[in-house]
Design a protein around this motif. Structure first.
Motif, PDB file in Angstrom:
ATOM      1  N   ALA A  27       0.822  -1.205   0.013  1.00  0.00           N
ATOM      2  CA  ALA A  27       0.098   0.112   0.306  1.00  0.00           C
ATOM      3  C   ALA A  27       1.222   1.321  -0.187  1.00  0.00           C
ATOM      4  CB  ALA A  27      -0.556  -0.038   1.415  1.00  0.00           C
ATOM      5  N   ASP A  28       0.189   1.777  -0.415  1.00  0.00           N
ATOM      6  CA  ASP A  28       1.237   3.729  -1.074  1.00  0.00           C
ATOM      7  C   ASP A  28       0.210   4.582   0.081  1.00  0.00           C
ATOM      8  OD1 ASP A  28      -0.855   4.465  -2.319  1.00  0.00           O
ATOM      9  OD2 ASP A  28      -0.297   4.322  -3.817  1.00  0.00           O
ATOM     10  N   ASP A  29       0.824   5.587  -0.069  1.00  0.00           N
ATOM     11  CA  ASP A  29       0.120   7.048   0.951  1.00  0.00           C
ATOM     12  C   ASP A  29      -0.490   7.130   0.802  1.00  0.00           C
ATOM     13  OD1 ASP A  29       3.753   6.431   1.904  1.00  0.00           O
ATOM     14  OD2 ASP A  29       3.404   8.639   0.971  1.00  0.00           O
ATOM     15  N   ARG A  30      -1.269   7.480  -0.408  1.00  0.00           N
ATOM     16  CA  ARG A  30      -2.824   7.263  -0.722  1.00  0.00           C
ATOM     17  C   ARG A  30      -3.615   5.938  -0.333  1.00  0.00           C
ATOM     18  NH1 ARG A  30      -6.459   6.268  -4.693  1.00  0.00           N
ATOM     19  NH2 ARG A  30      -4.805   4.721  -5.335  1.00  0.00           N
ATOM     20  N   GLN A  31      -3.577   5.010  -0.038  1.00  0.00           N
ATOM     21  CA  GLN A  31      -4.760   3.928   0.116  1.00  0.00           C
ATOM     22  C   GLN A  31      -3.638   3.997   2.190  1.00  0.00           C
ATOM     23  OE1 GLN A  31      -2.095   1.189  -2.248  1.00  0.00           O
ATOM     24  NE2 GLN A  31      -3.371   0.898  -3.474  1.00  0.00           N
ATOM     25  N   ILE A  32      -3.090   4.153   2.036  1.00  0.00           N
ATOM     26  CA  ILE A  32      -3.140   4.054   3.645  1.00  0.00           C
ATOM     27  C   ILE A  32      -3.626   5.709   4.195  1.00  0.00           C
ATOM     28  CG2 ILE A  32      -1.793   4.370   6.387  1.00  0.00           C
ATOM     29  CD1 ILE A  32       0.650   3.039   4.055  1.00  0.00           C
ATOM     30  N   PHE A  33      -3.620   6.252   4.101  1.00  0.00           N
ATOM     31  CA  PHE A  33      -4.342   8.045   4.218  1.00  0.00           C
ATOM     32  C   PHE A  33      -5.875   7.377   4.267  1.00  0.00           C
ATOM     33  CE2 PHE A  33      -7.014  11.583   3.849  1.00  0.00           C
ATOM     34  CZ  PHE A  33      -6.093  11.798   4.957  1.00  0.00           C
ATOM     35  N   GLU A  72       0.222   5.261  12.685  1.00  0.00           N
ATOM     36  CA  GLU A  72       1.356   6.672  13.002  1.00  0.00           C
ATOM     37  C   GLU A  72       2.284   5.708  12.592  1.00  0.00           C
ATOM     38  OE1 GLU A  72       1.277   9.290  14.010  1.00  0.00           O
ATOM     39  OE2 GLU A  72      -0.566   9.649  14.159  1.00  0.00           O
ATOM     40  N   GLN A  73       2.560   4.242  12.337  1.00  0.00           N
ATOM     41  CA  GLN A  73       3.792   3.557  12.035  1.00  0.00           C
ATOM     42  C   GLN A  73       3.694   3.496  10.377  1.00  0.00           C
ATOM     43  OE1 GLN A  73       4.269  -0.276  13.786  1.00  0.00           O
ATOM     44  NE2 GLN A  73       6.470  -0.528  12.737  1.00  0.00           N
ATOM     45  N   LEU A  74       2.863   3.281  10.286  1.00  0.00           N
ATOM     46  CA  LEU A  74       2.673   3.766   8.486  1.00  0.00           C
ATOM     47  C   LEU A  74       2.437   4.949   7.617  1.00  0.00           C
ATOM     48  CD1 LEU A  74      -0.041   0.833   7.981  1.00  0.00           C
ATOM     49  CD2 LEU A  74       3.133  -0.117   8.388  1.00  0.00           C
ATOM     50  N   LYS A  75       2.267   5.749   7.965  1.00  0.00           N
ATOM     51  CA  LYS A  75       2.433   6.654   7.376  1.00  0.00           C
ATOM     52  C   LYS A  75       3.548   7.464   7.383  1.00  0.00           C
ATOM     53  CE  LYS A  75       1.446  10.351  11.006  1.00  0.00           C
ATOM     54  NZ  LYS A  75       1.108  11.652  11.425  1.00  0.00           N
ATOM     55  N   HIS A  76       4.483   7.383   7.739  1.00  0.00           N
ATOM     56  CA  HIS A  76       5.975   7.573   7.617  1.00  0.00           C
ATOM     57  C   HIS A  76       6.832   6.618   7.138  1.00  0.00           C
ATOM     58  CE1 HIS A  76       5.602  10.914  10.869  1.00  0.00           C
ATOM     59  NE2 HIS A  76       5.078   9.889  11.573  1.00  0.00           N
ATOM     60  N   GLN A  78      10.116   5.573   6.072  1.00  0.00           N
ATOM     61  CA  GLN A  78      10.856   5.053   7.407  1.00  0.00           C
ATOM     62  C   GLN A  78      10.551   3.839   8.097  1.00  0.00           C
ATOM     63  OE1 GLN A  78      14.278   5.893   5.920  1.00  0.00           O
ATOM     64  NE2 GLN A  78      14.672   3.156   7.058  1.00  0.00           N
ATOM     65  N   LYS A  79       9.763   4.347   9.354  1.00  0.00           N
ATOM     66  CA  LYS A  79       8.727   3.289  10.044  1.00  0.00           C
ATOM     67  C   LYS A  79       8.032   2.009   8.774  1.00  0.00           C
ATOM     68  CE  LYS A  79       8.223   6.771  13.734  1.00  0.00           C
ATOM     69  NZ  LYS A  79       6.756   6.968  15.153  1.00  0.00           N
ATOM     70  N   ARG A  80       7.612   2.726   8.072  1.00  0.00           N
ATOM     71  CA  ARG A  80       7.130   1.640   6.868  1.00  0.00           C
ATOM     72  C   ARG A  80       7.868   0.814   6.715  1.00  0.00           C
ATOM     73  NH1 ARG A  80       4.005   4.458   1.710  1.00  0.00           N
ATOM     74  NH2 ARG A  80       3.850   6.489   3.904  1.00  0.00           N
ATOM     75  N   LEU A  81       8.989   1.080   6.910  1.00  0.00           N
ATOM     76  CA  LEU A  81      10.071   0.303   5.534  1.00  0.00           C
ATOM     77  C   LEU A  81      10.666  -0.759   6.988  1.00  0.00           C
ATOM     78  CD1 LEU A  81      12.522   2.623   3.309  1.00  0.00           C
ATOM     79  CD2 LEU A  81      10.514   1.060   2.869  1.00  0.00           C
ATOM     80  N   ILE A  82      10.921  -0.079   7.929  1.00  0.00           N
ATOM     81  CA  ILE A  82      11.192  -0.903   8.853  1.00  0.00           C
ATOM     82  C   ILE A  82      10.097  -2.403   9.579  1.00  0.00           C
ATOM     83  CG2 ILE A  82      11.269  -0.801  11.687  1.00  0.00           C
ATOM     84  CD1 ILE A  82      12.469   1.973  11.909  1.00  0.00           C
ATOM     85  N   ALA A  83       8.733  -1.847   9.117  1.00  0.00           N
ATOM     86  CA  ALA A  83       7.703  -2.624   9.597  1.00  0.00           C
ATOM     87  C   ALA A  83       8.119  -3.771   7.914  1.00  0.00           C
ATOM     88  CB  ALA A  83       6.686  -1.949   9.652  1.00  0.00           C
ATOM     89  N   ILE A  84       8.002  -3.384   7.191  1.00  0.00           N
ATOM     90  CA  ILE A  84       8.728  -4.311   6.020  1.00  0.00           C
ATOM     91  C   ILE A  84       9.149  -5.483   6.543  1.00  0.00           C
ATOM     92  CG2 ILE A  84       9.511  -4.989   3.415  1.00  0.00           C
ATOM     93  CD1 ILE A  84       5.987  -4.301   3.432  1.00  0.00           C
ATOM     94  N   PRO A 163      11.201  -1.041  -2.661  1.00  0.00           N
ATOM     95  CA  PRO A 163      11.937  -0.183  -2.366  1.00  0.00           C
ATOM     96  C   PRO A 163      11.290   0.837  -1.684  1.00  0.00           C
ATOM     97  CG  PRO A 163      10.936  -0.370  -4.835  1.00  0.00           C
ATOM     98  CD  PRO A 163      10.456  -0.887  -4.058  1.00  0.00           C
ATOM     99  N   PRO A 164      12.054   2.328  -1.653  1.00  0.00           N
ATOM    100  CA  PRO A 164      11.061   2.899  -0.808  1.00  0.00           C
ATOM    101  C   PRO A 164       9.601   3.546  -1.233  1.00  0.00           C
ATOM    102  CG  PRO A 164      13.543   3.987  -1.601  1.00  0.00           C
ATOM    103  CD  PRO A 164      12.875   2.386  -2.341  1.00  0.00           C
ATOM    104  N   GLN A 165       8.831   2.346  -1.887  1.00  0.00           N
ATOM    105  CA  GLN A 165       8.012   2.655  -2.039  1.00  0.00           C
ATOM    106  C   GLN A 165       7.406   3.647  -2.981  1.00  0.00           C
ATOM    107  OE1 GLN A 165       5.188   1.263   0.696  1.00  0.00           O
ATOM    108  NE2 GLN A 165       5.670  -0.456   0.937  1.00  0.00           N
TER     109      GLN A 165
END
Length: 310
Positions: A27-33, A72-76, A78-84, A163-165
């Motif tokens: 999911a990208d920024d738009r989908q998460i939001f 809060e974790q997925l909207k950033h 860098q944090k999203r990459l850590i989660a992945i 990649p950095p999505q």
């Protein structure tokens, strides 16, 4: 279950914020939001104001202690990459220890080709997301199933697929600045009607050209929700499924397109190959299942699923 707090095992679900929100790991920024705001409306206290049970407090607890932290974790990024990365680590552990996930849906996706797995995964997530918070007390089990699906899917994907999505934008973003109108201007303003369904359809066409089947399906599903009687959307959705060799699903959508418009050119082009006879009606039950992806998942919904712990 207490109405004032969530059990510890529920809070452990935050190890997979994607599963908590009910979205795919791509999911990208738009989908998460968009998903976050959907859940904000779905779990709003006003929806449970007339409830005589604990649903209102449970909804508030889920939103404040699960949905908000996951967002809060997925909207950033860098944090999203850590989660992945953490999810990939969990997926590798399962694979290295040869732990068999006793889930029929997991076994099904592991037998598919990469393109088929991609489409199946996105549609399965969409189906789970639709049902996830319809019953608050069952949301935990649904989240566990999404987590299983995420881990199995990540086992099949190469690391460079995440990649950095960077989002592929079909329509460029335009900065909209607020404009203060005078009273005379305000009284003469005529509303500008925007056909959002057509926007989804046009984006779907571009994704089809890029062979990005998952995003094409998502856009067409959104278009159908807004305009459920437009044959063009069903015909293109049928083509997308046919390209992925989901013949049964393709037949349902092409048939529905012809039911809405017997002269739909795209549907007519593929009707003969799918053995669809002119004037053949769509089974309403089959159509409902297809729209909700139940046709793909119904055989996996019987019995209990094993749960993957964080």
């Amino acid at each position: 279950m207490s109405q004032t707090f969530l059990p510890p095992e529920w809070l452990k679900q935050l190890c997979d914020p994607y599963a908590v929100l009910g979205i795919s790991v791509s999911a990208d920024d738009r989908q998460i939001f968009k998903r976050y705001h959907t859940l904000a409306k779905l779990l709003h206290p006003d929806r449970y104001a007339k409830s005589y049970d604990s649903d209102e407090e449970l909804a508030m607890a889920i939103f404040s202690r699960l949905i908000n932290p996951a967002y809060e974790q997925l909207k950033h990024r860098q944090k999203r990459l850590i989660a992945i990365a953490m999810l990939r680590s969990d997926a590798r552990v399962l694979q290295q220890q040869a732990l068999c996930v006793q889930s029929a849906i997991a076994e099904e996706i592991m037998e598919m080709s990469a393109p088929q797995a991609e489409l199946f995964y996105e549609e399965a997530i969409a189906c789970y997301a639709e049902a996830k918070y319809k019953s608050l007390h069952q949301s935990y089990q649904v989240t566990q199933q999404i987590r299983i699906l995420n881990l199995v899917y990540l086992q099949l994907q190469k690391p460079d697929l995440f990649p950095p999505q960077k989002t592929v934008r079909i329509i460029p973003e335009v900065e909209i600045k607020p404009i203060e109108l005078t009273l005379a201007q305000k009284t003469n303003v005529k509303p500008l009607l925007t056909n959002y369904a057509q926007r989804h359809y046009q984006r779907a066409i571009e994704y089809v050209r890029l062979a990005n089947w998952a995003l094409a399906v998502q856009e067409l599903r959104d278009a159908i929700k807004l305009e459920p009687n437009n044959s063009n959307y069903y015909a293109l959705l049928g083509l997308v499924h046919l390209k992925q060799k989901f013949v049964g699903m393709a037949r349902v959508y092409i048939r529905q397109a012809l039911k809405l418009n017997p002269q739909d050119s795209l549907a007519l082009k593929y009707a003969h190959g799918l053995k669809i006879k002119p004037g053949e009606n769509t089974d309403p039950k089959s159509m409902a299942k297809a729209l909700s992806i139940a046709a793909l998942l119904s055989r996996f919904n019987e019995g209990k699923r094993s749960q993957v712990k964080c």
